[in-house]
Write an enzyme that holds these catalytic residues in place. Sequence first.
Site, PDB file in Angstrom:
ATOM      1  N   ASP A 213       0.841  -1.188   0.000  1.00 15.03           N
ATOM      2  CA  ASP A 213       0.000   0.000   0.000  1.00 15.03           C
ATOM      3  C   ASP A 213       0.882   1.245   0.000  1.00 15.03           C
ATOM      4  O   ASP A 213       2.016   1.208  -0.472  1.00 15.03           O
ATOM      5  CB  ASP A 213      -0.931  -0.034   1.223  1.00 15.03           C
ATOM      6  CG  ASP A 213      -2.305   0.542   0.939  1.00 15.03           C
ATOM      7  OD1 ASP A 213      -2.368   1.735   0.596  1.00 15.03           O
ATOM      8  OD2 ASP A 213      -3.292  -0.190   1.078  1.00 15.03           O
ATOM      9  N   HIS A 261      -3.771   5.978   3.358  1.00 14.42           N
ATOM     10  CA  HIS A 261      -4.498   4.832   2.810  1.00 14.42           C
ATOM     11  C   HIS A 261      -3.953   3.519   3.369  1.00 14.42           C
ATOM     12  O   HIS A 261      -4.705   2.627   3.763  1.00 14.42           O
ATOM     13  CB  HIS A 261      -4.402   4.858   1.286  1.00 14.42           C
ATOM     14  CG  HIS A 261      -5.242   3.833   0.589  1.00 14.42           C
ATOM     15  ND1 HIS A 261      -4.821   2.542   0.376  1.00 14.42           N
ATOM     16  CD2 HIS A 261      -6.470   3.914   0.037  1.00 14.42           C
ATOM     17  CE1 HIS A 261      -5.746   1.873  -0.278  1.00 14.42           C
ATOM     18  NE2 HIS A 261      -6.769   2.685  -0.492  1.00 14.42           N
ATOM     19  N   SER A 432     -11.332  -0.822  -1.117  1.00 18.52           N
ATOM     20  CA  SER A 432     -10.094  -0.836  -0.340  1.00 18.52           C
ATOM     21  C   SER A 432     -10.356  -1.136   1.130  1.00 18.52           C
ATOM     22  O   SER A 432      -9.469  -1.636   1.828  1.00 18.52           O
ATOM     23  CB  SER A 432      -9.383   0.522  -0.440  1.00 18.52           C
ATOM     24  OG  SER A 432      -8.605   0.611  -1.593  1.00 18.52           O
TER      25      SER A 432
END
Length: 567
Positions: A213, A261, A432
Amino acid sequence: MRPTQTPQHPASRRVPFLGAAVLSLGLILSACDVGGGTNPTGARYTVSGNVLAPGVAADAQDQNRASQALSTAGLTVNWSAPHMAGQVLVSASDLSAGALQAQGLSGAAEALSGIRTQVLGTAELTLAYTPAGHSDADFAAELTASGLSAQPNYIYRALSVPNDPGYPGNAGVRIGNVSYDQDYLTRIGAQAAWDKLTALGKLPVGAIVAVLDTGVDTGHEDLAGRLLPGRDFCSALSESSVCTGEDDDPSDLTSGSESGHGTSSAGLIGAVGNNGKGIVGLTWTGRTLLPVKVFGELGASSGATTSSLTAGVNYAVAQGARVINMSLGLRGVNTDPALATALAAASRQALLVAAAGNTPGEGLYYPASDPNVLAIGALGKTDVLASYSARPKPGQKQLDLVAPGGDQGGGSEILTTNLSSQGKYTLRAGTSEAAPLVSGAAALMLGLRPDLSAAQVRALLIGTAKTVTGGKLLDVGAALQAAQLAASTPGAPYALRVDALQNGRVVGSVSSQGPGTAPQQRFPYSIGQLPAGQYTLSATLTIGGAVSSGQVPVSVGANTAVDIPTR
């Protein structure tokens, strides 16, 4: 996301245990023809092989054959998809003239004469920079014609749907005077899984999960003591969106559209529980989260590349990861040959999980569409597939599982971790957020049963999922129960029936039963006296009361061989 006026720590909430679900899992059915070398009219043949219980992989020879097929021609590329302009990715780490000559690739040596290249060591790939006057596709075609494997260096994007106007700085579990809880954990039966572990005298310590990520906030209060050292495979992102450099600092991006994220993904999998802070992850104790930074940033932009992702997958395997979470994707391509080869190899050790994508009309993103990867769709606040969640296009596989991903706006997003500098907690929505819930569930199962293979965990996750309008909804409690049951019932009795059907009619059949020696094993069968022709072999296997079934088409005749895995 359900608003409540009084915050309550999710770990303290109890969900009634609903009992073990009856498994309805796919089988791998191995069949081979043992007839003679000719096929005269009236000849009869025997089909024999093994019925494989849920999750049992094909033998090593079949895996090698599949891997070899995956890494050869037939994998298509799409030069119109987002990729690094001015460069071509070559699947080799030594393009020196001597090495190419030794391989009989004199044409490749000539094609690369005077071309600037850059070796990407960990990915075992090389960047070849496109010469002036050539398009990237034409240059790749020239290299391919000379005997090399060349493709785009695709640019991947993270898949969270920003919940404007607060994204990415609208952090926190408290918004205004309202607190939000993790109601998504109730929907997937997390408490039932934790209760099962408690009854067994175990803590929710999962297997090692690699989080490919944007990086992870290594100083986050809710990830303290949970992180392994990790690595960064995209230290810098140049003006031309080229990932360059590796280092030992996997810290999350701190600016740009996707900052935080990776911290969000890591928190959903493994935020610390019972610490009185923030949220709780599915696995919430032990040092088992491996941050693998594959994204770089430049101003407001961020991205990962084929090379950084491939390096990240290889690294995760080398570090012993049993689950690899990829909350990222690329739309518009069916495959990425270099990454696909790495994924095929990784799938023998690790369960691969990827977000399906956040556009409903453009098919599954890659790598979710890869056959070796679990494709995870997102549900909104109901059991219908979220409006943004990707749906497969004709010819693509179906979504393997769905999990809560939240709805955009209105406080219906997923509560998760965020950068410490941006409030520590936030609301997000997207596939996600759904994918890490599946990764966390798999890690719990492998923590309890480290002897399970990735294929077994995959089959158990799918087989115990609840069927809802949007697809197969993850049920963590049932999946963990199935894993525990497999471990606690060695020698469970079994019953097997295999039918050979033509046009829906049974034309041959065999049954067997016995005490069994262990769950998830191979069960031999043999059906004789079959004329040459097209058949469907249908198997029903019962082990210790758990029923599973599978079907496979087979062409019976001389030199016929079939080995078809099903789920």
